[in-house]
Motif scaffolding. Structure first.
Motif, PDB file in Angstrom:
ATOM      1  N   ALA A  48       0.834  -1.201   0.000  1.00 19.70           N
ATOM      2  CA  ALA A  48       0.000   0.000   0.000  1.00 19.70           C
ATOM      3  C   ALA A  48       0.869   1.252   0.000  1.00 19.70           C
ATOM      4  CB  ALA A  48      -0.936  -0.004   1.209  1.00 19.70           C
ATOM      5  N   GLY A  49       1.970   1.216   0.757  1.00 21.92           N
ATOM      6  CA  GLY A  49       2.892   2.351   0.772  1.00 21.92           C
ATOM      7  C   GLY A  49       3.554   2.565  -0.577  1.00 21.92           C
ATOM      8  N   VAL A  50       3.913   1.475  -1.235  1.00 22.69           N
ATOM      9  CA  VAL A  50       4.513   1.569  -2.576  1.00 22.69           C
ATOM     10  C   VAL A  50       3.511   2.164  -3.559  1.00 22.69           C
ATOM     11  CG1 VAL A  50       5.366   0.218  -4.537  1.00 22.69           C
ATOM     12  CG2 VAL A  50       6.190  -0.268  -2.217  1.00 22.69           C
ATOM     13  N   ILE A  51       2.263   1.716  -3.493  1.00 18.43           N
ATOM     14  CA  ILE A  51       1.234   2.238  -4.399  1.00 18.43           C
ATOM     15  C   ILE A  51       1.033   3.731  -4.171  1.00 18.43           C
ATOM     16  CG2 ILE A  51      -1.227   2.137  -4.976  1.00 18.43           C
ATOM     17  CD1 ILE A  51      -1.040  -0.894  -4.229  1.00 18.43           C
ATOM     18  N   GLY A  52       0.905   4.138  -2.905  1.00 18.37           N
ATOM     19  CA  GLY A  52       0.760   5.561  -2.612  1.00 18.37           C
ATOM     20  C   GLY A  52       1.955   6.364  -3.069  1.00 18.37           C
ATOM     21  N   GLY A  53       3.162   5.798  -2.903  1.00 20.12           N
ATOM     22  CA  GLY A  53       4.375   6.491  -3.326  1.00 20.12           C
ATOM     23  C   GLY A  53       4.462   6.639  -4.832  1.00 20.12           C
ATOM     24  N   LEU A  54       4.090   5.601  -5.569  1.00 20.41           N
ATOM     25  CA  LEU A  54       4.115   5.674  -7.033  1.00 20.41           C
ATOM     26  C   LEU A  54       3.118   6.707  -7.558  1.00 20.41           C
ATOM     27  CD1 LEU A  54       4.424   1.881  -7.941  1.00 20.41           C
ATOM     28  CD2 LEU A  54       6.098   3.670  -8.463  1.00 20.41           C
ATOM     29  N   LEU A  55       1.945   6.765  -6.938  1.00 23.25           N
ATOM     30  CA  LEU A  55       0.955   7.756  -7.362  1.00 23.25           C
ATOM     31  C   LEU A  55       1.442   9.170  -7.066  1.00 23.25           C
ATOM     32  CD1 LEU A  55      -2.277   5.942  -6.122  1.00 23.25           C
ATOM     33  CD2 LEU A  55      -1.520   6.204  -8.491  1.00 23.25           C
ATOM     34  N   LEU A  64      11.978  10.695  -1.265  1.00 25.31           N
ATOM     35  CA  LEU A  64      12.356   9.365  -0.803  1.00 25.31           C
ATOM     36  C   LEU A  64      12.324   9.217   0.713  1.00 25.31           C
ATOM     37  CD1 LEU A  64      13.333   6.513  -1.423  1.00 25.31           C
ATOM     38  CD2 LEU A  64      15.686   7.403  -1.411  1.00 25.31           C
ATOM     39  N   LEU A  65      12.997  10.086   1.440  1.00 27.96           N
ATOM     40  CA  LEU A  65      13.094   9.911   2.891  1.00 27.96           C
ATOM     41  C   LEU A  65      11.725   9.968   3.577  1.00 27.96           C
ATOM     42  CD1 LEU A  65      14.822   9.417   5.359  1.00 27.96           C
ATOM     43  CD2 LEU A  65      15.206  11.909   5.519  1.00 27.96           C
ATOM     44  N   PRO A  66      10.897  10.981   3.294  1.00 29.65           N
ATOM     45  CA  PRO A  66       9.553  10.969   3.901  1.00 29.65           C
ATOM     46  C   PRO A  66       8.759   9.720   3.547  1.00 29.65           C
ATOM     47  CG  PRO A  66      10.034  13.130   3.021  1.00 29.65           C
ATOM     48  CD  PRO A  66      11.140  12.215   2.540  1.00 29.65           C
ATOM     49  N   TRP A  67       8.897   9.244   2.308  1.00 33.16           N
ATOM     50  CA  TRP A  67       8.173   8.034   1.918  1.00 33.16           C
ATOM     51  C   TRP A  67       8.637   6.834   2.725  1.00 33.16           C
ATOM     52  CZ3 TRP A  67      10.151   3.538  -0.466  1.00 33.16           C
ATOM     53  CH2 TRP A  67       9.176   2.604  -0.810  1.00 33.16           C
ATOM     54  N   ALA A 185      -4.153   6.713   0.047  1.00 33.61           N
ATOM     55  CA  ALA A 185      -4.319   8.166   0.031  1.00 33.61           C
ATOM     56  C   ALA A 185      -3.508   8.821   1.136  1.00 33.61           C
ATOM     57  CB  ALA A 185      -5.796   8.525   0.177  1.00 33.61           C
ATOM     58  N   GLY A 186      -3.379   8.133   2.294  1.00 31.06           N
ATOM     59  CA  GLY A 186      -2.606   8.700   3.398  1.00 31.06           C
ATOM     60  C   GLY A 186      -1.158   8.933   3.028  1.00 31.06           C
ATOM     61  N   VAL A 187      -0.532   7.940   2.393  1.00 28.27           N
ATOM     62  CA  VAL A 187       0.858   8.099   1.951  1.00 28.27           C
ATOM     63  C   VAL A 187       0.949   9.225   0.924  1.00 28.27           C
ATOM     64  CG1 VAL A 187       2.763   6.974   0.733  1.00 28.27           C
ATOM     65  CG2 VAL A 187       1.455   5.706   2.460  1.00 28.27           C
ATOM     66  N   TYR A 188       0.002   9.251   0.003  1.00 29.49           N
ATOM     67  CA  TYR A 188      -0.028  10.287  -1.027  1.00 29.49           C
ATOM     68  C   TYR A 188      -0.151  11.681  -0.398  1.00 29.49           C
ATOM     69  CZ  TYR A 188      -1.534  12.790  -5.255  1.00 29.49           C
ATOM     70  OH  TYR A 188      -1.634  13.687  -6.304  1.00 29.49           O
ATOM     71  N   VAL A 189      -1.043  11.813   0.574  1.00 28.89           N
ATOM     72  CA  VAL A 189      -1.297  13.115   1.204  1.00 28.89           C
ATOM     73  C   VAL A 189      -0.070  13.602   1.966  1.00 28.89           C
ATOM     74  CG1 VAL A 189      -2.633  14.267   3.012  1.00 28.89           C
ATOM     75  CG2 VAL A 189      -3.803  12.875   1.310  1.00 28.89           C
ATOM     76  N   VAL A 190       0.614  12.686   2.660  1.00 32.13           N
ATOM     77  CA  VAL A 190       1.825  13.091   3.376  1.00 32.13           C
ATOM     78  C   VAL A 190       2.871  13.592   2.387  1.00 32.13           C
ATOM     79  CG1 VAL A 190       3.777  12.276   4.747  1.00 32.13           C
ATOM     80  CG2 VAL A 190       1.441  11.596   5.363  1.00 32.13           C
ATOM     81  N   LEU A 191       3.090  12.854   1.301  1.00 34.91           N
ATOM     82  CA  LEU A 191       4.093  13.262   0.319  1.00 34.91           C
ATOM     83  C   LEU A 191       3.686  14.549  -0.392  1.00 34.91           C
ATOM     84  CD1 LEU A 191       5.015   9.765  -1.174  1.00 34.91           C
ATOM     85  CD2 LEU A 191       6.297  11.117   0.493  1.00 34.91           C
ATOM     86  N   GLY A 192       2.376  14.773  -0.525  1.00 38.69           N
ATOM     87  CA  GLY A 192       1.895  16.025  -1.110  1.00 38.69           C
ATOM     88  C   GLY A 192       1.805  17.157  -0.120  1.00 38.69           C
ATOM     89  N   ARG A 193       2.176  16.862   1.147  1.00 34.63           N
ATOM     90  CA  ARG A 193       2.163  17.840   2.243  1.00 34.63           C
ATOM     91  C   ARG A 193       0.782  18.440   2.478  1.00 34.63           C
ATOM     92  NH1 ARG A 193       7.846  20.899   3.250  1.00 34.63           N
ATOM     93  NH2 ARG A 193       9.165  19.053   3.079  1.00 34.63           N
ATOM     94  N   GLY A 194      -0.224  17.611   2.343  1.00 32.24           N
ATOM     95  CA  GLY A 194      -1.592  18.043   2.584  1.00 32.24           C
ATOM     96  C   GLY A 194      -2.514  17.528   1.499  1.00 32.24           C
ATOM     97  N   TRP A 195      -3.799  17.765   1.705  1.00 29.09           N
ATOM     98  CA  TRP A 195      -4.801  17.284   0.748  1.00 29.09           C
ATOM     99  C   TRP A 195      -4.743  18.103  -0.529  1.00 29.09           C
ATOM    100  CZ3 TRP A 195      -7.624  12.937   1.455  1.00 29.09           C
ATOM    101  CH2 TRP A 195      -8.604  12.663   0.484  1.00 29.09           C
ATOM    102  N   THR A 196      -4.588  17.425  -1.648  1.00 33.37           N
ATOM    103  CA  THR A 196      -4.562  18.076  -2.953  1.00 33.37           C
ATOM    104  C   THR A 196      -5.649  17.454  -3.825  1.00 33.37           C
ATOM    105  OG1 THR A 196      -2.966  16.505  -3.869  1.00 33.37           O
ATOM    106  CG2 THR A 196      -2.072  18.457  -2.753  1.00 33.37           C
ATOM    107  N   ALA A 197      -5.826  18.016  -5.003  1.00 29.41           N
ATOM    108  CA  ALA A 197      -6.847  17.489  -5.914  1.00 29.41           C
ATOM    109  C   ALA A 197      -6.596  16.035  -6.265  1.00 29.41           C
ATOM    110  CB  ALA A 197      -6.902  18.342  -7.184  1.00 29.41           C
TER     111      ALA A 197
END
Length: 346
Positions: A48-55, A64-67, A185-197
């Motif tokens: 799940a983390g890999v999927i969120g990171g790829l997206l 990389l480090l935050p992921w 979505a959680g991994v994605y949101v963290v890497l995006g530094r917040g909720w994005t479109a």
């Protein structure tokens, strides 16, 4: 005590059974943690983390480090949950031979490999590592309300899943939500530094994977339906019965593949590279065929995974589908990087 890298791999790919305490005592710390937390299953969190990171990489948010911190933090959280689940069920008298949980892998408490106090210590250490990763995520995202909300939801499920949520027939739904839309979505949101479109699309992209994990969970709960019913644990299969549960899981398999087609050909969020997971279709058909019939009363000849039956076939499908899903998504990311205008939404 020597580090046993071979056992690390075994624990990540197979539910390990060990009968003798002296054999357990010779294992290194990492091997014990991987086995006790059933990492062959918790590895789903890494996927799940890999999927969120790829997206996130596809949308230009990857770092990389935050992921690494967030993904492994979630992995430790999942491990902590399993340790707490075993402790709770052991204390409540649920996990006692010949109950389902005690038969398919090591249970350190039941087998007296650990004391309850040691189990809680391992839970505390695992939970502390997960909390530290969560604190990092909060500061990294400047305390994004979306991150706070997602983490709060995950914490509630972690602490209350075994009791009372699973006994309220909510466990199957929560497994789908956590390991699908919420975690991806959680991994994605963290890497995006917040909720994005893009976060909504990431949540939708997590639906097939969430259904994949739910298929194993539903199968496991059907496998131990009679045990759970006898102990007053009202999982969804206990509430609706075996036959309805089997057909519900068949529907889960259909939706899993159908939603991928929706994301490719309707929303065009995925490119046709996400048809690659359909190569696991043969295993899906096998699992569905098995679920059209009641669970056998005794293990068939040469069946190695008993008492797992429906969950065994679902897990067999998971191992191929998850790898193919990540492969297809990786190809999707590379294609979009090389040809940004390809397969745009209509």
């Amino acid at each position: 005590m020597n580090i046993n890298f071979g056992m690390w791999w075994t624990a990540l790919t197979t539910l390990v059974k060990i009968e003798k305490k002296d054999e357990w005592d010779r294992l290194d710390v990492v091997s014990k943690w991987l086995i006790a937390t059933r990492s062959a299953v918790t590895i789903a969190t890494l996927y799940a983390g890999v999927i969120g990171g790829l997206l996130a990489w596809r949308d230009g948010h990857f770092s990389l480090l935050p992921w690494l911190i967030v993904t492994f933090g979630l992995f430790f959280a999942h491990g902590a949950q399993n340790l707490l689940n075993d402790y709770t069920d052991f204390r409540r008298g649920v996990d006692q031979p010949p109950y389902f949980r005690t038969q398919y892998s090591v249970h350190p408490l039941v087998q007296k490999f650990w004391t309850p106090r040691q189990q809680l210590l391992w839970f505390a250490v695992s939970g502390a590592l997960a909390v530290l990763a969560g604190v990092f995520a909060l500061f990294y995202t400047n305390f994004s309300p979306a991150v706070i909300g997602l983490f709060a939801f995950g914490a509630v499920v972690l602490l209350l899943y075994t009791w009372p949520l699973k006994s309220m027939a909510l466990g199957e739904l929560l497994i789908f939500l956590i390991w699908g839309p919420v975690m991806v979505a959680g991994v994605y949101v963290v890497l995006g530094r917040g909720w994005t479109a893009g976060a909504w699309n990431a949540a939708l992209a997590g639906v097939p994977f969430g259904l994949l994990i739910a298929s194993i969970n539903i199968g496991k709960h059907i496998d131990k339906l009679s045990d759970d019913a006898g102990k007053g644990i009202h999982t969804l299969p206990v509430v609706i019965g075996e036959r309805a549960s089997r057909y519900l899981n068949i529907l889960v398999f259909i939706l899993m593949y159908g939603f991928i087609l929706y994301l490719i050909f309707v929303t065009r969020y995925f490119t046709p590279f996400l048809l690659i997971p359909f190569l696991a279709g043969r295993r899906a058909v096998l699992a569905v065929a098995v679920m059209t019939k009641p669970r056998p009363a005794a293990p068939p000849e040469k069946w190695p995974a008993w008492p797992a039956w429906f969950s065994g076939f679902a897990f067999y499908h998971f191992r191929l589908f998850s790898n193919l899903f990540v492969l297809g998504l990786s190809a999707d990311v590379i294609l979009r990087a090389l040809a940004p205008g390809f397969w745009l939404p209509i």
